[in-house]
Design a protein around this motif. Structure first.
Motif, PDB file in Angstrom:
ATOM      1  N   ASP A 175      -3.694   7.416   1.304  1.00 48.03           N
ATOM      2  CA  ASP A 175      -2.371   7.836   0.868  1.00 48.03           C
ATOM      3  C   ASP A 175      -1.581   6.709   0.217  1.00 48.03           C
ATOM      4  OD1 ASP A 175      -1.802   6.330   3.084  1.00 48.03           O
ATOM      5  OD2 ASP A 175      -0.292   7.697   3.891  1.00 48.03           O
ATOM      6  N   PHE A 212       4.436  14.519   5.124  1.00 49.95           N
ATOM      7  CA  PHE A 212       4.344  13.068   4.988  1.00 49.95           C
ATOM      8  C   PHE A 212       5.543  12.453   5.693  1.00 49.95           C
ATOM      9  CE2 PHE A 212       1.654  14.294   1.384  1.00 49.95           C
ATOM     10  CZ  PHE A 212       0.589  13.412   1.542  1.00 49.95           C
ATOM     11  N   THR A 225       8.223   6.298  -2.451  1.00 49.45           N
ATOM     12  CA  THR A 225       7.157   6.728  -3.360  1.00 49.45           C
ATOM     13  C   THR A 225       7.426   6.169  -4.757  1.00 49.45           C
ATOM     14  OG1 THR A 225       8.285   8.754  -4.025  1.00 49.45           O
ATOM     15  CG2 THR A 225       6.868   8.884  -2.077  1.00 49.45           C
ATOM     16  N   GLN A 275       0.861   7.631  -2.250  1.00 46.44           N
ATOM     17  CA  GLN A 275       2.025   8.364  -1.765  1.00 46.44           C
ATOM     18  C   GLN A 275       3.169   7.424  -1.406  1.00 46.44           C
ATOM     19  OE1 GLN A 275       2.503  11.590  -1.661  1.00 46.44           O
ATOM     20  NE2 GLN A 275       0.475  12.217  -2.316  1.00 46.44           N
ATOM     21  N   HIS A 276       2.864   6.378  -0.658  1.00 47.55           N
ATOM     22  CA  HIS A 276       3.892   5.443  -0.214  1.00 47.55           C
ATOM     23  C   HIS A 276       3.585   4.047  -0.738  1.00 47.55           C
ATOM     24  CE1 HIS A 276       4.648   8.361   3.352  1.00 47.55           C
ATOM     25  NE2 HIS A 276       5.408   8.658   2.319  1.00 47.55           N
TER      26      HIS A 276
END
Length: 379
Positions: free
Chosen positions: A351, A224, A322, A354-355
């Motif tokens: 994602d 990532f 995150t 994730q972020h």
């Protein structure tokens, strides 16, 4: 009789409606930038839950295969743009019957077929990272001896629904590829280590003029994106070689707007990795590092304006955040005068969990900024 494709170049003025098809985080910033430039915005997404529509003047929600709704969306717009490389090519070709899409599909066709992309780039004499094609598990067991571990398995044909990759760290990981290989042919490549991923972002206008943003070094953790750094720490000779390769590749590209060319640099060796239409997360580093952003330059190019002369303003590192890091981030929120915090609105993106946002940290030089970041023990 074939359907007509609308290819006429149009000048777009404040008050005109620009259509944006896409539901990633970049779409939100594109909408905000377009509205700040005086345009009205229509968006097309596939889910009511997607936050992109909240920012638009007109919103459409429907399947990418809903011809009637796509036509209504297109006919409300002066032009339409797509923000992601994973947009369905057939959808864009369908929309072209009703509205001008200055980006076109030529670069999408290259990007979404990794073998075609490599074959085209071979014309420039620029070498790519090694690969072999794999059709089944027997193929994979045989090919891994040539590629070695760790390796990465990627589909040759990119698709938003099936863009699944697999990291192979040892022989015990190979059976995991069985389900993927049922979907089609894959490309097996080594996971390159010891060097740097360098991305060059380019904007090209309707008259084939082009400008380059400063080169970016992308740093990954567990595959990532962790951070993006500007300017890059490369020998001037290697930098010139990267710029020469990027200029040569950009000359082949038939496209209007912002796109990226990604290289892997190991010492003086430069390998082509991928060619990407649209906007990527790491390009948010330019929101602070340069005198203009990829969002503004995308819109300037597509609306017929002159694209900007792009200059580095301040050394900057972009850091992805995150949810797990938020407790420590809140401490830095109070004490870091050179950290600029940005949090994403809720969008339907694979994602997104994730972020949740990013930080732009600026300073006198990248090494000093990196030292400050490392001392926080967050990343």
């Amino acid at each position: 009789m074939e359907s007509e494709v609308i290819t006429s170049r149009k000048i777009i003025y404040p008050g005109d409606i620009i259509g944006i098809i896409g539901e990633g985080r970049s779409s939100v910033q594109l909408v905000a930038t377009a509205k700040s430039m005086g345009f009205k915005v229509a968006t097309y997404v596939t889910s009511e839950k997607n936050g992109v529509n909240q920012y638009a003047d007109i919103s459409f929600v429907g399947s990418i295969h809903d011809g009637e709704k796509l036509q209504r969306f297109a006919e409300r717009c002066k032009i339409v743009l797509y923000e992601s490389e994973l947009i369905d090519i057939k959808t864009i070709q369908y929309l072209q019957q009703f509205v001008s899409i200055p980006q076109g599909v030529k670069l999408l066709e290259l990007n979404q077929d990794r073998i075609l992309e490599r074959a085209t780039l071979e014309q420039t004499g620029i070498k790519g990272t090694p690969y072999v094609t794999v059709v089944d598990l027997d193929d994979l067991y045989e090919s891994i001896n040539e590629i070695g571990y760790p390796a990465i398995l990627r589909p040759i044909l990119k698709d938003a629904m099936t863009e699944k990759e697999l990291i192979l760290k040892s022989e015990i990981d190979i059976p995991k590829a069985s389900v993927l290989l049922e979907r089609g042919t894959y490309m097996l490549q080594p996971v390159m280590t010891g060097g740097k991923e360098i991305a060059v972002s380019i904007v090209k206008d309707q008259n084939n003029r082009q400008k380059m943003f400063p080169m970016v070094e992308n740093v990954y953790e567990n595959h990532f994106l962790k951070e993006a750094k500007v300017p890059v720490d490369l020998d001037s000779k290697v930098q010139n070689s990267v710029l020469e390769a990027a200029t040569k590749i950009a000359g082949l590209v038939e496209y209007v707007g912002v796109f990226s060319i990604v290289f892997y640099v190991d010492g003086e060796d430069i390998y082509f990795e991928q060619l990407i239409p649209g906007i990527r997360d790491e390009q948010n580093v330019f929101n602070l590092a340069s005198n203009t952003t990829v969002y503004e330059e995308m819109l300037r190019a597509l609306s017929g304006m002159m694209i900007s002369d792009i200059r580095l303003q301040v050394p900057t590192i972009m850091l992805n955040i995150t949810d797990e890091q938020m407790k420590k981030i809140k401490t830095q929120w109070l004490i870091k005068s050179n950290w600029h915090f940005h949090f994403y609105p809720q969008v339907d993106e694979a994602d997104a969990k994730q972020h949740i946002g990013y930080i732009l940290a600026d300073g006198d030089d990248v090494k000093q900024i990196q030292e400050q970041i490392d001392n926080t023990d967050i990343w």
